[in-house]
Design a protein around this motif. Structure first.
Motif, mmCIF file in Angstrom:
data_model
loop_
_atom_site.group_PDB
_atom_site.id
_atom_site.type_symbol
_atom_site.label_atom_id
_atom_site.label_comp_id
_atom_site.label_asym_id
_atom_site.label_seq_id
_atom_site.Cartn_x
_atom_site.Cartn_y
_atom_site.Cartn_z
ATOM 1 N N SER A 120 0.831 -1.202 0.000
ATOM 2 C CA SER A 120 0.000 0.000 0.000
ATOM 3 C C SER A 120 0.868 1.256 0.000
ATOM 4 C CB SER A 120 -0.934 0.007 1.213
ATOM 5 O OG SER A 120 -1.840 -1.075 1.156
ATOM 6 N N TRP A 152 2.175 1.774 -3.540
ATOM 7 C CA TRP A 152 1.145 2.310 -4.438
ATOM 8 C C TRP A 152 0.763 3.745 -4.070
ATOM 9 C CZ3 TRP A 152 0.406 0.709 -9.040
ATOM 10 C CH2 TRP A 152 0.536 -0.641 -9.361
ATOM 11 N N SER A 153 0.841 4.086 -2.784
ATOM 12 C CA SER A 153 0.583 5.478 -2.386
ATOM 13 C C SER A 153 1.593 6.416 -3.038
ATOM 14 C CB SER A 153 0.665 5.628 -0.862
ATOM 15 O OG SER A 153 -0.302 4.852 -0.211
ATOM 16 N N ASN A 188 -4.844 3.586 -0.709
ATOM 17 C CA ASN A 188 -3.576 2.973 -0.314
ATOM 18 C C ASN A 188 -2.970 3.619 0.924
ATOM 19 O OD1 ASN A 188 -2.757 0.744 -2.242
ATOM 20 N ND2 ASN A 188 -3.388 2.337 -3.676
#
Length: 248
Positions: free
Chosen positions: A61, A64-65, A80
């Motif tokens: 996450s 992806w952030s 995310n």
């Protein structure tokens, strides 16, 4: 590098739907281990359950952030960030209630995650276009690995003709979540880093649902899912009424 304007503008009604729906289903997916985590707290043990899914959620996450920040995509950033925070919380609860005594098991996951995060921070220091390439590759690789993991269980299901190892609600959630991310990735941002790995997630979800159709009681499972949702709504409604009664 990987993204450009899609065929559906994000400010149209359809574009807003394609941008909002995957955020909701993604957060629902991240919340799916919540009961298990609360069970760790209540029983003060993680039993023999694996640590990898929880620490992977936090790391993936976070990757992806950062990718969302690089491409300026709020629908990628928001869920995310939630996933990162939930992943950290899950890791904390797991670590606090780990009782197997095999400490190196946790240590090797922490070391592996640290190596991945160091690579991420290194790429973030590079030119933005270069950073997009490598961080997209990191995110895609992780998503593909964890999308493919349920496929291993499908062979077992086909041999045993039992879907006990494939929860229906999770299979449905993975299928719907992947579908929405594909729609967003193709039509809104035209970004292969988003839609390609989710195609594997879509396939994994479809095959899991197919196993439930072939070897499970699909009508009973859908009915049970609806009944659980109905019970949850009734409990919430009752709780609201109790609060209103206490206030009055």
């Amino acid at each position: 590098m990987t993204s450009s304007e899609g065929t559906v503008p994000s400010d149209t009604l359809l574009g807003m739907f394609f941008s909002t729906a995957p955020q909701i289903t993604c957060i629902m997916t991240f919340l799916s281990p919540w009961r298990t985590i609360q069970g760790f707290k209540q029983e003060r043990t993680t039993k023999d359950l694996p640590f990898l899914p929880y620490i992977s959620l936090a790391v993936q996450s976070f990757i992806w952030s950062n990718y969302g920040l690089l491409i300026g995509a709020l629908p990628v950033i928001l869920p995310n960030v939630v996933g990162t925070l939930l992943g950290i919380y899950y890791v904390y609860i797991f670590h606090s209630n780990y009782t197997l005594g095999v400490k190196y098991m946790l240590a090797k996951h922490y070391i592996g995650s640290a190596v991945v995060l160091l690579a991420l921070f290194f790429f973030l220091t590079q030119d933005p276009d270069v950073a997009k390439q490598y961080i997209a590759l990191m995110g895609m690789t992780g998503t593909v690995i964890f999308s493919a993991s349920p496929l291993i269980m499908i062979y077992t299901v086909c041999v045993t003709k039992s879907v006990a190892a494939l929860p229906f609600d999770m299979a449905l959630l993975v299928f719907v979540n992947s579908t929405f991310w594909i729609l967003y990735g193709v039509f809104v941002v035209n970004d292969y880093a988003i839609y390609l790995p989710n195609m594997l997630g879509f396939l994994a979800g479809f095959l899991q649902l197919s196993c439930h159709v072939l070897f499970g009681d699909i009508r009973g499972e859908v009915k049970q899912l609806v009944q659980c949702q109905s019970k949850t709504e009734n409990i919430e409604f009752l709780a609201v009424n109790i609060r209103e009664t206490e206030l009055s």
